[in-house]
Write a protein that holds these residues in place. Structure first.
Motif, PDB file in Angstrom:
ATOM      1  N   SER A 180       1.061  -1.119  -0.086  1.00 52.54           N
ATOM      2  CA  SER A 180       0.007  -0.007  -0.036  1.00 52.54           C
ATOM      3  C   SER A 180       0.752   1.380   0.033  1.00 52.54           C
ATOM      4  CB  SER A 180      -0.986   0.055   1.012  1.00 52.54           C
ATOM      5  OG  SER A 180       0.007   0.141   2.540  1.00 52.54           O
ATOM      6  N   LYS A 181       0.524   2.384  -0.480  1.00 54.23           N
ATOM      7  CA  LYS A 181       0.975   3.576  -0.474  1.00 54.23           C
ATOM      8  C   LYS A 181       1.639   4.353   0.649  1.00 54.23           C
ATOM      9  CE  LYS A 181      -0.632   4.769  -5.253  1.00 54.23           C
ATOM     10  NZ  LYS A 181      -1.106   5.827  -6.189  1.00 54.23           N
ATOM     11  N   ASN A 182       1.023   3.707   1.896  1.00 51.12           N
ATOM     12  CA  ASN A 182       1.552   4.413   3.242  1.00 51.12           C
ATOM     13  C   ASN A 182       2.896   3.650   3.728  1.00 51.12           C
ATOM     14  OD1 ASN A 182       0.683   1.954   3.990  1.00 51.12           O
ATOM     15  ND2 ASN A 182      -1.165   2.772   5.209  1.00 51.12           N
ATOM     16  N   ILE A 183       3.355   2.949   3.140  1.00 52.70           N
ATOM     17  CA  ILE A 183       4.697   2.174   3.458  1.00 52.70           C
ATOM     18  C   ILE A 183       5.829   2.606   3.056  1.00 52.70           C
ATOM     19  CG2 ILE A 183       5.864   0.041   3.589  1.00 52.70           C
ATOM     20  CD1 ILE A 183       3.394  -1.496   3.675  1.00 52.70           C
ATOM     21  N   TYR A 184       6.111   3.184   1.849  1.00 54.53           N
ATOM     22  CA  TYR A 184       7.411   3.776   1.274  1.00 54.53           C
ATOM     23  C   TYR A 184       6.966   5.233   0.769  1.00 54.53           C
ATOM     24  CZ  TYR A 184       8.372  -1.224   1.021  1.00 54.53           C
ATOM     25  OH  TYR A 184       8.640  -2.647   1.579  1.00 54.53           O
ATOM     26  N   GLU A 185       7.367   6.263   1.322  1.00 48.89           N
ATOM     27  CA  GLU A 185       7.126   7.398   1.165  1.00 48.89           C
ATOM     28  C   GLU A 185       8.088   7.924   0.077  1.00 48.89           C
ATOM     29  OE1 GLU A 185       6.958  10.256   4.486  1.00 48.89           O
ATOM     30  OE2 GLU A 185       5.472   9.118   5.389  1.00 48.89           O
ATOM     31  N   GLY A 186       7.551   8.659  -0.697  1.00 48.71           N
ATOM     32  CA  GLY A 186       8.391   9.235  -1.802  1.00 48.71           C
ATOM     33  C   GLY A 186       8.877   8.181  -2.956  1.00 48.71           C
ATOM     34  N   VAL A 187       8.375   6.993  -3.046  1.00 46.98           N
ATOM     35  CA  VAL A 187       8.761   6.070  -3.873  1.00 46.98           C
ATOM     36  C   VAL A 187       7.568   5.902  -4.977  1.00 46.98           C
ATOM     37  CG1 VAL A 187       9.005   3.394  -4.200  1.00 46.98           C
ATOM     38  CG2 VAL A 187       9.819   4.796  -2.317  1.00 46.98           C
ATOM     39  N   ASN A 188       7.728   5.817  -6.212  1.00 49.58           N
ATOM     40  CA  ASN A 188       6.816   5.830  -7.446  1.00 49.58           C
ATOM     41  C   ASN A 188       6.172   4.416  -7.240  1.00 49.58           C
ATOM     42  OD1 ASN A 188       5.571   5.260  -9.668  1.00 49.58           O
ATOM     43  ND2 ASN A 188       6.839   6.579 -10.906  1.00 49.58           N
ATOM     44  N   TYR A 189       5.096   4.116  -7.081  1.00 54.15           N
ATOM     45  CA  TYR A 189       4.476   2.540  -6.840  1.00 54.15           C
ATOM     46  C   TYR A 189       4.327   1.763  -8.126  1.00 54.15           C
ATOM     47  CZ  TYR A 189       4.097   2.700  -1.746  1.00 54.15           C
ATOM     48  OH  TYR A 189       4.597   2.697  -0.579  1.00 54.15           O
ATOM     49  N   ASP A 190       4.636   2.782  -9.222  1.00 57.36           N
ATOM     50  CA  ASP A 190       4.509   1.830 -10.512  1.00 57.36           C
ATOM     51  C   ASP A 190       6.172   1.431 -10.845  1.00 57.36           C
ATOM     52  OD1 ASP A 190       2.083   2.433 -11.513  1.00 57.36           O
ATOM     53  OD2 ASP A 190       2.659   4.646 -12.001  1.00 57.36           O
ATOM     54  N   LEU A 191       7.032   1.639  -9.950  1.00 62.86           N
ATOM     55  CA  LEU A 191       8.411   1.037 -10.340  1.00 62.86           C
ATOM     56  C   LEU A 191       8.347  -0.720  -9.945  1.00 62.86           C
ATOM     57  CD1 LEU A 191      10.563   3.305  -8.018  1.00 62.86           C
ATOM     58  CD2 LEU A 191      10.745   3.145 -10.699  1.00 62.86           C
ATOM     59  N   THR A 192       9.313  -1.159 -10.900  1.00 59.02           N
ATOM     60  CA  THR A 192       9.056  -2.930 -10.920  1.00 59.02           C
ATOM     61  C   THR A 192       9.756  -3.406  -9.541  1.00 59.02           C
ATOM     62  OG1 THR A 192       9.669  -2.587 -13.171  1.00 59.02           O
ATOM     63  CG2 THR A 192      10.079  -4.858 -12.366  1.00 59.02           C
ATOM     64  N   ALA A 193       9.029  -4.204  -8.863  1.00 54.81           N
ATOM     65  CA  ALA A 193       9.409  -4.782  -7.670  1.00 54.81           C
ATOM     66  C   ALA A 193      10.274  -6.094  -8.151  1.00 54.81           C
ATOM     67  CB  ALA A 193       8.471  -4.986  -6.692  1.00 54.81           C
ATOM     68  N   SER A 194       9.803  -6.833  -9.362  1.00 51.98           N
ATOM     69  CA  SER A 194      10.247  -8.000  -9.659  1.00 51.98           C
ATOM     70  C   SER A 194      10.006  -8.331 -11.284  1.00 51.98           C
ATOM     71  CB  SER A 194       9.870  -9.325  -9.085  1.00 51.98           C
ATOM     72  OG  SER A 194      10.178 -10.409  -9.558  1.00 51.98           O
ATOM     73  N   ASN A 195      11.091  -8.352 -12.263  1.00 55.79           N
ATOM     74  CA  ASN A 195      11.043  -8.581 -13.559  1.00 55.79           C
ATOM     75  C   ASN A 195      10.524 -10.196 -13.519  1.00 55.79           C
ATOM     76  OD1 ASN A 195      13.570  -6.623 -13.364  1.00 55.79           O
ATOM     77  ND2 ASN A 195      12.274  -6.184 -15.081  1.00 55.79           N
ATOM     78  N   PHE A 196       9.358 -10.202 -14.426  1.00 55.49           N
ATOM     79  CA  PHE A 196       8.834 -11.481 -14.642  1.00 55.49           C
ATOM     80  C   PHE A 196       8.242 -11.913 -13.224  1.00 55.49           C
ATOM     81  CE2 PHE A 196      10.956 -10.917 -18.376  1.00 55.49           C
ATOM     82  CZ  PHE A 196      10.374 -11.867 -19.460  1.00 55.49           C
ATOM     83  N   GLY A 197       7.982 -11.147 -12.176  1.00 51.45           N
ATOM     84  CA  GLY A 197       7.545 -11.730 -11.135  1.00 51.45           C
ATOM     85  C   GLY A 197       5.972 -11.791 -10.990  1.00 51.45           C
ATOM     86  N   LYS A 198       5.250 -11.458 -12.183  1.00 52.09           N
ATOM     87  CA  LYS A 198       3.875 -11.664 -12.289  1.00 52.09           C
ATOM     88  C   LYS A 198       3.512 -12.153 -13.716  1.00 52.09           C
ATOM     89  CE  LYS A 198      -0.177  -8.496 -12.150  1.00 52.09           C
ATOM     90  NZ  LYS A 198      -0.717  -6.981 -12.029  1.00 52.09           N
ATOM     91  N   LEU A 199       4.309 -13.038 -13.948  1.00 50.46           N
ATOM     92  CA  LEU A 199       4.176 -13.832 -15.179  1.00 50.46           C
ATOM     93  C   LEU A 199       2.777 -14.546 -15.169  1.00 50.46           C
ATOM     94  CD1 LEU A 199       5.164 -14.331 -18.170  1.00 50.46           C
ATOM     95  CD2 LEU A 199       6.447 -16.348 -17.188  1.00 50.46           C
ATOM     96  N   SER A 200       1.800 -14.060 -16.125  1.00 55.60           N
ATOM     97  CA  SER A 200       0.619 -14.571 -16.344  1.00 55.60           C
ATOM     98  C   SER A 200       0.383 -15.673 -17.326  1.00 55.60           C
ATOM     99  CB  SER A 200      -0.475 -13.316 -16.556  1.00 55.60           C
ATOM    100  OG  SER A 200      -1.556 -13.990 -17.120  1.00 55.60           O
ATOM    101  N   ASP A 201      -0.345 -16.550 -16.859  1.00 55.10           N
ATOM    102  CA  ASP A 201      -0.771 -17.656 -18.023  1.00 55.10           C
ATOM    103  C   ASP A 201      -1.343 -16.926 -19.234  1.00 55.10           C
ATOM    104  OD1 ASP A 201       0.128 -19.558 -16.262  1.00 55.10           O
ATOM    105  OD2 ASP A 201      -1.812 -19.996 -15.522  1.00 55.10           O
TER     106      ASP A 201
END
Length: 283
Positions: A180-201
């Motif tokens: 949620s947005k109230n954890i990391y102040e000043g961070v763009n929440y569209d940034l990648t947390a994990s490349n290919f970490g959400k690979l969908s079927d």
């Protein structure tokens, strides 16, 4: 008109050639070219022959040839008898070429070829200081290799075409997906947390192609951001073949907004190293 100084960069997949010639007291760049061949020696002679013929250069018009790149080690004698041929360090060439193309005096220069090298280059009163900072094996070879294995496509042109219509939301895990947005102040929440970490079927070839390209660009980009911050610089010069790929350029544009670093892709960026080779001092 003075004699020409040629630069030749023998890389992992292509050989590039460029020239400079004195004209009316000014150094004029002769349009760069590149060739592909199955082995380094064939590509070196092919590039030299094509370049000299198309620019009307005889051997007597050439002052010297400055060679760089891993493949230059395969040439253990001058291209032609009587022709002054010299080998110059690749990292020096990267730095000099990046500063020349960008018209900057101090910058991080990134060479994105088969792999990636990062250089700190700085003009000083006594010359140019070049420092190799390191690099990563993630580069054009990664892009082509993964695309060949996963997508059955092994040309940059086809990979770029596949990226059109791709959707990274089917591939990458973003910060906003896990926090949620109230954890990391000043961070763009569209940034990648994990490349290919959400690979969908549901991910298709277009999504996967874009995911591979984005992963390569983000990996290189973050290393460049860290290097620039270490030297308190706000500009990074990008050179090498990957600069010509539209989705890679878009990734860097996005990273500019997030990290406050300007990624400079100058004209002839693909030829940065070979231009730097031709500019290397002879002493």
């Amino acid at each position: 008109m003075g004699k020409a100084v040629l630069g030749i960069d023998v890389g992992g997949s292509t050989t590039k050639i460029v020239g400079f010639r004195e004209e009316n007291g000014e150094r004029r760049l002769i349009e760069p070219q590149f060739v592909r061949a199955t082995d380094p020696l064939t590509s070196i002679y092919g590039a030299f022959g094509k370049f000299t013929m198309q620019n009307g250069l005889a051997l007597s018009d050439i002052e010297r040839v400055m060679m760089t790149g891993a493949g230059s080690a395969f040439l253990d004698k001058p291209l032609y008898e009587g022709l002054d041929c010299r080998t110059v360090p690749e990292f020096n060439s990267v730095g000099l070429g990046g500063l020349y193309l960008s018209n900057l005096n101090d910058a991080i220069v990134v060479s994105m070829g088969t792999g990636t090298a990062l250089i700190h280059a700085r003009h000083t009163e006594s010359g140019t200081d070049i420092e190799y900072l390191g690099g990563t094996g993630v580069g054009g070879g990664t892009l082509v290799g993964l695309s060949r294995k996963i997508l059955g496509v092994d040309t940059v042109e086809h990979i770029e075409q596949l990226c059109e219509g791709g959707d990274l939301s089917n591939i990458d895990l973003r910060i906003k997906d896990i926090s949620s947005k109230n954890i990391y102040e000043g961070v763009n929440y569209d940034l990648t947390a994990s490349n290919f970490g959400k690979l969908s079927d549901l991910a298709n070839k277009h999504d996967i192609a874009l995911g591979i390209v984005n992963m390569v660009a983000e990996t290189i980009g973050m290393l460049a951001v860290f290097a620039a911050r270490n030297y308190k610089l706000d500009r990074v010069v990008l050179t090498g073949n990957l600069t010509g790929i539209a989705p890679i350029r878009r990734t860097f544009e996005s990273m500019e907004k997030n990290f406050g670093i300007q990624f400079v892709i100058p004209q002839n960026a693909r030829f940065g190293t070979v231009i730097g080779a031709a500019l290397c001092p002879t002493n």
